[in-house]
Each structure stands twice: as C-alpha cells, then as structure tokens.
Design an enzyme around this catalytic site. Structure first.
Site, PDB file in Angstrom:
ATOM      1  N   CYS A 147       0.842  -1.200   0.000  1.00  0.00           N
ATOM      2  CA  CYS A 147       0.000   0.000   0.000  1.00  0.00           C
ATOM      3  C   CYS A 147       0.878   1.252   0.000  1.00  0.00           C
ATOM      4  CB  CYS A 147      -0.898  -0.013   1.235  1.00  0.00           C
ATOM      5  SG  CYS A 147      -1.824   1.509   1.413  1.00  0.00           S
ATOM      6  N   GLN A 174     -19.525  -8.910  11.731  1.00  0.00           N
ATOM      7  CA  GLN A 174     -18.097  -9.148  11.509  1.00  0.00           C
ATOM      8  C   GLN A 174     -17.682  -8.611  10.142  1.00  0.00           C
ATOM      9  OE1 GLN A 174     -15.882 -10.331  13.576  1.00  0.00           O
ATOM     10  NE2 GLN A 174     -17.008 -11.440  15.148  1.00  0.00           N
ATOM     11  N   CYS A 210     -11.710 -11.328  21.185  1.00  0.00           N
ATOM     12  CA  CYS A 210     -10.921 -10.441  20.306  1.00  0.00           C
ATOM     13  C   CYS A 210      -9.805  -9.780  21.109  1.00  0.00           C
ATOM     14  CB  CYS A 210     -11.816  -9.396  19.654  1.00  0.00           C
ATOM     15  SG  CYS A 210     -12.731  -8.400  20.832  1.00  0.00           S
TER      16      CYS A 210
END
Ligand SMILES: C[S@@+](CC[C@H](N)C(=O)[O-])C[C@H]1O[C@@H](n2cnc3c(N)ncnc32)[C@H](O)[C@@H]1O
Length: 462
Positions: free
Chosen positions: A81, A293, A419
């Site tokens: 990127c 999600q 998470c």
C-alpha cells in the site's frame, strides 16, 4: 511490598544507537533492549539490528524511530500500500503474512501463559486467509474539504485529525473502494459541503459503505451534521445510476461534537433499511448500525470452529451471551434444541429476532439486557440449564458476575470467542479455578495486515 526498581534510561532523547529487536508489542512495534531498558520502535521486527533514534525516554521504557536497518528479518516485506506509513489503519504490512500469523499465535500463547498461567494448553497455528487482501465488507471514511474547495475522503493521518484523500484501500472489498469514490464524486458534483470539525459546520461527515459478499448488495450511509441533505433526490438518482446494486441508501444524523461516527437517528432515503448476507447457510439482515463481523470469509471459519467445539448433537440447550444480531446463535441453532441469546443493544436484538424469522428458525429466544443480569435471571427464575455456553464479549472480556453465573450453571462446555487475548487469559484463569479445563485455543485471522487477534477457546467441565 518493595517496589520493583525501574531501569534508569541508559539513553537520552535524540541519541542514535544501534540495537537489536528481541520482541514485538501487541501493537506491532519492535522492542529493542539497551542494557535491559526497553525501547519501543514502530516497524522494527524481531531478529533485526537497526540504527534507532531515541524520541522519548521515560522511567522503565522509551520510544524510538527506525533510522536504518542494518540487517533485515526474513519476515520483512515491502508494504504494497503506497500510504501504509502515513495511514495507521494497518500495522503489519511490513511483515510477511506467515510472519503475521505466527505473531498472532504468539500473542495468544504469551497472554494465556503469562496472564492465565496456562502453560500446557495447546494454542494452534493461526488459521489465515489464502488471499489476505480486499477482505473488509465495511468502509467508514471521514469527509473533508480540499484546499480547492472540492471534497476529499480518506483517512486521518496518524496521530492527527488531518484527512488525507485516498483513492484505494487494499484491505477493502473492491465494491466498497469503488463506492466510496463514486459517492464522494457525486456529493462533490452536487456541491455538498464537507463537515468542518473545528467550526462544527458543513454537512457530510462520513461516507460508510457496506457490501454483502454473498448477495452483492451495497448499503450506502451518508452521515450528516443535521437533518438537511441538499439535492437529496439527485444524489439518490446518481448513486442508483452508478451502482444499481445499492439496495439500501440511508442517512444517519450526528449533530454532536464527537469522533464517534454514528448518531442516534437513521432515515432510509431509498430502498430497504437492510442489506442481506449469508454466512454458511444462514441469511442475515444487516442494518446501518448493527455489529457485523467485517471479514465474511473468516467469519465462517470462526463460527464453524465455535460449532465444532460446541459439538452439538441436537438435544442441547445453548446460551449465546453477547449475541449481537444473532449470528452465532442462529449458526448454533441449526444443530441445537434451543438457543438463548442475550445482547445489550435493543436494535441488535430486533435484528436478531428478524433474522430468526428470516431463516424460519423457532428454536431461538432473544432478550435485551446485560448478559451478567439476564443470564442469572434465566438461571434462577426460569430454571434454564444450558449444556453449552458461548460467549463473544467486547474487548474488556466477560463481567465477573457472568463468569460466576457460568460456574454456577455448570454447563458441560464453554466456548469462548475473544478479540482480546489479555482479557481472555484473565477470564480463563477464573474459569479454570472454578472447575473448567481449557482444552485448546484456535486463533483465526479475521483482520489480516493489522495487529488484531481473534480466537476461539474450548473449555470442558473437569
Ligand atoms: C464482539 S461482539 C459479538 C457479536 C456477535 N456474537 C457476532 O459475532 O456478530 C460483542 C457484542 O456484545 C454486546 N455487549 C456488550 N456488552 C454487553 C453486555 N454487558 N451484555 C450483553 N451484550 C453486550 C455488544 O453490543 C456486541 O454486540
């Protein structure tokens, strides 16, 4: 108790030193040690030696900047990127994908060993993606004004509130990437003014797009600083012309001086309030504000792992605490006798009920409230006795009261979706002390290129 002596900084601000990275923080920074003193250095990889400029020193630890790599780790790679070092949305693009997966497995291993005291529990290799790019189904980009007065939409430059115009984000699904550009250009063409954070003036604050991969439906959310949205009909017409799959176009109103993206009020401008997506064989209606999600391919992997650990045969009563829009609940309900789901956000519970109807599943019950209050009530007042409890809490982990209730309810199995390895480890310790054995932990990479770690843990009654 005697306080542990903190090492005094052996380096000073602006020193340039040579040191090796021994570890990585959970935020992805390299940890270099100078006489036992830790320096945190963004983009440093374990095993590398580098010249580091000291930026700041504190008692016990300091911060540095990578000046020059002397030797490189085999896990280093060129970030694809072009804006990676300015954006901050991704933190691990400078690491090979294999390296990222190992890093995540180690994060989980370290947490459950050091914080949970569970040395012997197997932590499997992280399940990664074949193609760890263009996975995100949701983009949320702030809108600002360029110097020439046209709109820009992109990302906040790291540690600033300066919006950098962005053409592409390579972890976004292509449809989202295109949709952001198209909506920005359409709004610009019609002279919509960007919201100015400092003056608290202007109209368009954020463009949010959601793409349902299984149906190719798009949701476009225009977040505005008030009810007014000039040229509304023209905007809708142009959006439909450019993106016939824009099944839902909504306006969300946020008039607060805040960096929270969504406001309380949402109006449907065109199409439906929902878009529809499938995970496995289950269909879900997703509204603008509900939690869903962001990586659909890996969500299926994660939920299938949860289902495998729950090992349902059809006669079981299951509780899904923190159920959101009922995704895990409905996934489990395909194989269970009855699933009870609880969730704190009322809209999410309405969505969950709608999703149950959508899939013609009547073996589920959803309730609004705090898991730590509703589940004890189910237990005491209603005599519900679950065979399996699934928890998928937010980052702060499970509430102590919920852990205690789970221990009192004595289900055969607990499946813990987490998470945050640190709070997972803390909670596993409590569950172990209360009579459960942690069988195994499976990390699943839901967020490639970032430091976020997700895992599923299987616990059984001792
Ligand atoms: C990590 S999400 C999981 C959602 C769902 N299981 C899924 O996979 O889509 C956590 C959910 O817990 C909800 N939540 C947070 N605190 C809660 C509490 N004390 N009781 C019940 N739900 C809570 C949040 O609103 C959010 O929907």
């Amino acid at each position: 108790m005697k306080k542990k002596q903190q090492p005094v900084a052996p380096v000073q601000k602006n020193d340039v030193i040579t040191a090796s990275f021994e570890d990585m923080t959970h935020e992805g920074a390299g940890v270099a040690k100078v006489d036992g003193y830790a320096l945190f250095v963004p983009y440093g990889l374990p095993g590398e030696t580098a010249r580091i400029k000291v930026i700041k020193t504190k008692k016990g630890y300091g911060f540095g900047r990578l000046v020059e790599k002397i030797d490189e780790s085999s896990e280093r790679t060129e970030p694809p990127c072009p804006i990676y070092y300015r954006c901050g949305g991704c933190q691990l693009q400078h690491m090979t994908y294999e390296g990222q997966l190992r890093f995540k497995q180690n994060q989980v291993k370290n947490a459950i060993t050091r914080l949970g005291g569970l040395e012997k529990v197997p932590v499997h290799a992280t399940i990664g993606m074949d193609d760890p790019w263009r996975y995100r189904n949701k983009a949320q980009v702030p809108v600002g004004s360029r110097e020439d007065g046209h709109l820009k939409a992109g990302f906040y430059q790291q540690r600033t509130h300066r919006i950098i115009d962005m053409e592409s984000c390579i972890i976004q699904q292509q449809s989202n990437d295109d949709a952001v550009q198209i909506v920005k250009n359409i709004a610009d063409k019609h002279g919509i003014k960007a919201y100015d954070e400092e003056k608290h003036r202007g109209v368009l604050r954020h463009i949010v797009t959601r793409h349902a991969r299984s149906t190719d439906e798009l949701m476009i959310v225009l977040i505005t600083n008030g009810e007014e949205l000039p040229h509304k009909n023209k905007l809708i017409e142009d959006i439909h012309k450019s993106m016939p799959n824009a099944a839902s176009i909504v306006q969300n109103i946020n008039t607060k001086r805040t960096n929270v993206i969504f406001g309380e009020k949402t109006k449907v401008l065109a199409g439906e309030e929902y878009i529809y997506d499938h995970i496995g064989g289950v269909k879900f209606a997703i509204s603008a504000r509900s939690f869903y999600q962001v990586n659909p391919m890996q969500t299926k992997v994660l939920y299938e792992k949860a289902l495998e650990y729950a090992d349902l045969r059809g006669h079981e009563t299951v509780i899904d605490a923190y159920c959101g829009i009922g995704t895990i609940s409905l996934f489990l309900a395909q194989k269970a006798k009855h699933v009870y789901g609880v969730e704190i956000v009322p809209e999410a519970v309405s969505d969950a009920k709608r999703n149950a109807r959508l899939n013609k599943m009547d073996n589920v019950t959803f309730a609004v409230g705090q898991a730590e209050e509703v589940i004890p009530w189910w237990h005491q007042a209603n005599g519900i006795k679950p065979d399996v409890i699934v928890v998928d809490p937010p980052r702060k982990g499970c509430d102590q009261a919920l852990l205690e209730t789970m221990l009192a309810m004595k289900p055969e199995k607990i499946v813990y979706v987490s998470c945050n390895p640190a709070t997972l480890a803390r909670d596993l310790k409590i569950l172990e002390e209360g009579g459960y054995e942690t069988k195994e932990v499976q990390p699943v990479d839901m967020f490639p290129q970032t430091t976020h770690v997700e895992c599923v843990t299987w616990l059984a009654k001792k």
